[in-house]
Design a protein around this motif. Sequence first.
Motif, PDB file in Angstrom:
ATOM      1  N   GLN A 276       0.869  -1.178   0.000  1.00 43.08           N
ATOM      2  CA  GLN A 276       0.000   0.000   0.000  1.00 43.08           C
ATOM      3  C   GLN A 276       0.905   1.226   0.000  1.00 43.08           C
ATOM      4  O   GLN A 276       1.135   1.862   1.025  1.00 43.08           O
ATOM      5  CB  GLN A 276      -0.912  -0.017   1.233  1.00 43.08           C
ATOM      6  N   TYR A 292      -5.347  -1.771  -5.958  1.00 46.12           N
ATOM      7  CA  TYR A 292      -5.955  -1.907  -4.633  1.00 46.12           C
ATOM      8  C   TYR A 292      -4.959  -2.589  -3.703  1.00 46.12           C
ATOM      9  O   TYR A 292      -4.295  -3.557  -4.086  1.00 46.12           O
ATOM     10  CB  TYR A 292      -7.195  -2.800  -4.682  1.00 46.12           C
ATOM     11  N   THR A 298      -5.548   1.890   8.386  1.00 45.41           N
ATOM     12  CA  THR A 298      -5.800   3.036   7.527  1.00 45.41           C
ATOM     13  C   THR A 298      -4.741   4.088   7.815  1.00 45.41           C
ATOM     14  O   THR A 298      -4.421   4.348   8.981  1.00 45.41           O
ATOM     15  CB  THR A 298      -7.200   3.614   7.846  1.00 45.41           C
ATOM     16  N   ALA A 302      -6.209   9.285   5.909  1.00 42.81           N
ATOM     17  CA  ALA A 302      -7.445   8.782   5.310  1.00 42.81           C
ATOM     18  C   ALA A 302      -8.433   8.326   6.384  1.00 42.81           C
ATOM     19  O   ALA A 302      -9.463   7.742   6.080  1.00 42.81           O
ATOM     20  CB  ALA A 302      -7.124   7.615   4.362  1.00 42.81           C
ATOM     21  N   TYR A 390      -8.169  -0.800  -0.151  1.00 43.65           N
ATOM     22  CA  TYR A 390      -7.871   0.627  -0.228  1.00 43.65           C
ATOM     23  C   TYR A 390      -7.498   0.903  -1.669  1.00 43.65           C
ATOM     24  O   TYR A 390      -6.599   0.272  -2.213  1.00 43.65           O
ATOM     25  CB  TYR A 390      -6.710   0.980   0.709  1.00 43.65           C
ATOM     26  N   LYS A 391      -8.227   1.844  -2.253  1.00 44.74           N
ATOM     27  CA  LYS A 391      -8.018   2.112  -3.686  1.00 44.74           C
ATOM     28  C   LYS A 391      -7.064   3.280  -3.856  1.00 44.74           C
ATOM     29  O   LYS A 391      -7.217   4.320  -3.211  1.00 44.74           O
ATOM     30  CB  LYS A 391      -9.363   2.446  -4.342  1.00 44.74           C
ATOM     31  N   PHE A 399      -4.421   6.526  -0.701  1.00 45.95           N
ATOM     32  CA  PHE A 399      -5.253   5.321  -0.754  1.00 45.95           C
ATOM     33  C   PHE A 399      -6.539   5.582   0.026  1.00 45.95           C
ATOM     34  O   PHE A 399      -6.511   5.989   1.188  1.00 45.95           O
ATOM     35  CB  PHE A 399      -4.504   4.141  -0.128  1.00 45.95           C
ATOM     36  N   GLU A 400      -7.688   5.334  -0.650  1.00 43.74           N
ATOM     37  CA  GLU A 400      -8.957   5.610  -0.004  1.00 43.74           C
ATOM     38  C   GLU A 400      -9.645   4.301   0.332  1.00 43.74           C
ATOM     39  O   GLU A 400      -9.738   3.400  -0.502  1.00 43.74           O
ATOM     40  CB  GLU A 400      -9.837   6.430  -0.959  1.00 43.74           C
ATOM     41  N   PRO A 401     -10.139   4.152   1.598  1.00 44.59           N
ATOM     42  CA  PRO A 401     -10.797   2.898   1.977  1.00 44.59           C
ATOM     43  C   PRO A 401     -12.068   2.667   1.148  1.00 44.59           C
ATOM     44  O   PRO A 401     -12.770   3.610   0.813  1.00 44.59           O
ATOM     45  CB  PRO A 401     -11.122   3.096   3.456  1.00 44.59           C
TER      46      PRO A 401
END
Lengths: 430, 282, 289
Positions: A276, A292, A298, A302, A390-391, A399-401
């Motif tokens: 990540q 991903y 997290t 984010a 996470y994208k 990275f967004e959950p």
Amino acid sequence: MKINSTFGRTAAVPALVGGLLLASACGSSSSSSSFSSPKDGVSATEITIGMSSDVTGPAASNYLPYTSGVKAYFDAVNGKGGINGRKVNVVVLDDQSQAPKGVSNYRRFVTQTPALAFTGLNSTQQSAVAAQSRANNLPFVGSIVTGADMMKPFNKNFYSLACTYPDQAEVAVAFMVEQLGLAAPRIMTSQTPVASGNEWASVVKELVQKAGGTLVANHVTEYGALNEDVFGRDVADKKPDMLIAHGATSTAQVTMKSLAKFGVKNLPIGTAAVLQDGSVPATAPGVVNSYYAFNCYTAPGAAGADGEPLIAAAKAAGLEAKVYDRPEFTQGYTIAMVMAKAIEGAGDRPTRDAVQQQLDKLNELDNGALSPAVTFSPDDHVGIAGVRPYKYNPSSGAFEPVGEFDDYAGCLTNYYVTRSLDSWNKDCIK
Amino acid sequence: MAADSRILAVENLTVTFGGVHALNDVSFTLSARRIAAVIGPNGAGKSTLFNCITGVQRPTRGTVTCGGRSLLGQRPHQIARQGIARTFQNLALLPESTVEENVLLGRYQHTRTGMLAGMLRGPRARREEREQREYVGGILEDCGLAPLRYEEVRSLPYGVRKKVELARALVQDPKLLLLDEPMAGMDSREKAELSDLVLRYVDDHDVNVLMVEHDMNVIMGLAEEIVVLDFGRKIAHGTPGEVRNDPLVIEAYLGAEFQSTEEDAPEHELAQSTQQTRQAGE
Amino acid sequence: MASFIQDIVSGIATGSIYGLVAIGLVLVYKSTGVFNFAHGEFVALSAFLLTSLTAALGAGWLAIVAVLVIVPILGVLVHYLIIRPMMGKPLLATVMTTIGLGLALRALILILYGPDPRQFDGPIPSNAVDIGSVRIAVSDLLTIGIAVVCLLLFGLFFTRSSLGLQMRAVANQMEASILSGVNASRIYAVAFGVGALLAAVAGVLLASTSVVSVQLSNLALIAFPAVIIGGISSVQGAIVGGILVGVLEKLAEAYASQQAAIAVVYAVLLAVLLLRPQGILGTREAMRA
């Protein structure tokens, strides 16, 4: 105070008096009792926490944020007066991801410079100390990865605070297959030659087959390789529907370069938590279609309001965003928090045994949006259960959950307890 | 003073290797005679003497001066650039390089172009290199090596290689030329040729020669002055005539037989002695 | 068949870089007798320097030129400050000094740049061309081309220039060269400078085709077998050894695994040592120790 028996009486008396004076002087400056237990890394005024991490080696981009997270949490604790009047001294030894260095670092904290609790080591290093860690009483509170050898058979001293690789793989395969909507996906995997990589590749293979797909090939990427041209050429030749990757930032970047070289484009990539890292897809922008990472932590940035105390602690420690705004930082911070909670619970007389008893009682320690709640019991040391995707957002680099941890709970087989992937099916996402 | 610059003086020279004296308190001054020789049995300290002069060996005690200037404390390449050249008993050539390249090596000390300029090959560097090659060509001509200029050294017979080695020392335009057994391994015709070459060079240049040689015929024919070493000590120093009749020398080195057969050899008539060398070899 | 050819091309490209690094090692070894264990760090340092100079100068081309000037100067400095004072000391001590230098350079890189890998978006394109059914990366062709040009230039320098002649002379006949007036110390400095230049070229090529990380130092570990296989005393051998190692590695990787690649390289090394200890193109007489 222990006096060597060969000491003469005349020498022993002044030494004893001096020792008592020293002890009372320390005692008066602190609110705690004069309890100390050097073999547990506890003095009247200080607690030693041992850590072995890759600070300058090939996986430092993953392990440095983790190390910083642990230190930032304890810095904050020390700023508020420490734990029950004792300051926490985190001693970090660099292992550069090398097994021998990790083993000697760990041993040092068992006896030579005893620590009250320990954290660190990658999966291979964990395998190397697994037998030793079962034979002593040093609480080993996780690392950013959990090696299978630490969990199987049950190890009373090891407390996992990583999402296990089977957990990550279970969510990763279900999610990626659902994303692509293919009945028979063709998948390639990659791994570094470490214990967790082997575990990742074999679990993913089994899950892919259960999902009706085929594993086209698995590539082992080497730390320090100049290029992964054979891998890149193979992906260009075999054109898999997606890549499910394990590795380290450096090996993944090298792989991305080689994929670009052979003209690979728009490849969906799902990765283990360790990848990540925005610098991986950013290495070769055209190669990646969607990227991903599957993680249970997290990054502070984010996590909304729950991330703010971490950012404050990081800034107080003078850290840059590229170090603290990563899930490994959250993970280190959480590991330190769990340690502190247990040490605090052990009261005035913290010993390794007392800390263990406290860890075993830890129940539903809430961590907000930062991770699933932490729970241990005397016979279940998997502290974190829960993984989500996470994208990677190429425009922000963050990275967004995707969804909540609960949405993916149905995918987890609790593999380290059940030892079986039988209950997994690809339609497990809520 | 041109003459002074050629004069070699050695004083109290002592070299000790782990308690063994390779040279023990050796003193001599070579006067302005043109060709001198150092003789002595194996292990007498001849090579150590050469090494002290060229700066390769640092003496335990004593001084070495050339033209009044101390050579001690100078680095070997600086000593070489002061006009001291030597040849080696066991050839020290680059076998895979040409004759010209091997000889050119002795000429770089006369190059004034800086290293960087040389690398960038500016017009000055090129002109200078051309000049050096011309100089080398002249010496090769003198040595009879001109036709072999572009041959690789490894393809040449031993005697020719010896000449290449000599030519490399000559292009340095030395004030003092040290020859280490220049005749070793050569047949008599080659020896005569080489002797002629040395004599001609000495006639035309302002140079002193100091040679180590085992061939007594060559020594007696060429040298005007001889230093005799034995077990690190100087046991005699003088003209060939004086040395030959020195009882210590006879005992240590020359042997009675040599004394009787060479008794009537002329001493300073060089052409004649060369002639004699030639005859003695045949 | 297409993939076989692709792997061979990749192997030659990777091997060309090994070759450049190996020549630097051989050159310094031949002229000074010192095996420079800090050579790999020079490669990594060049790559990192390239990233900061690109940021400072704004243009990749300019930064490349600057690196190719600065790194050789560093090499010369290393000679004068570290190697020259060690001259005349036991060889082992000098070799240990180069190991220490390597560790120090590695630490310096980590202090200056941190552990994260970096990227260099240089002027080398990252696309591939299709030649029939064979897909070949443009960067591989460029790498091979640049390496060939470097090797030719280096060969001309070594065999045709006066410095090259002095370098060969000092390497093979040290005493005679010095006594002919050649300043050996200065020749050693040139050897270190040229060695560093070759390391810098490798660093630039790697920064363009791989990732800039301190791991690039480990390149020397694979260049060592290349040197031994080719023959430690032979410059041409270093090139042949480098390319051979590169191709072996890629074929082993493709038909077995990456881990097998390392084993294959060292197995070949062992075989060469047993059957031809002087290396493929090495000469027996030039073996020193």
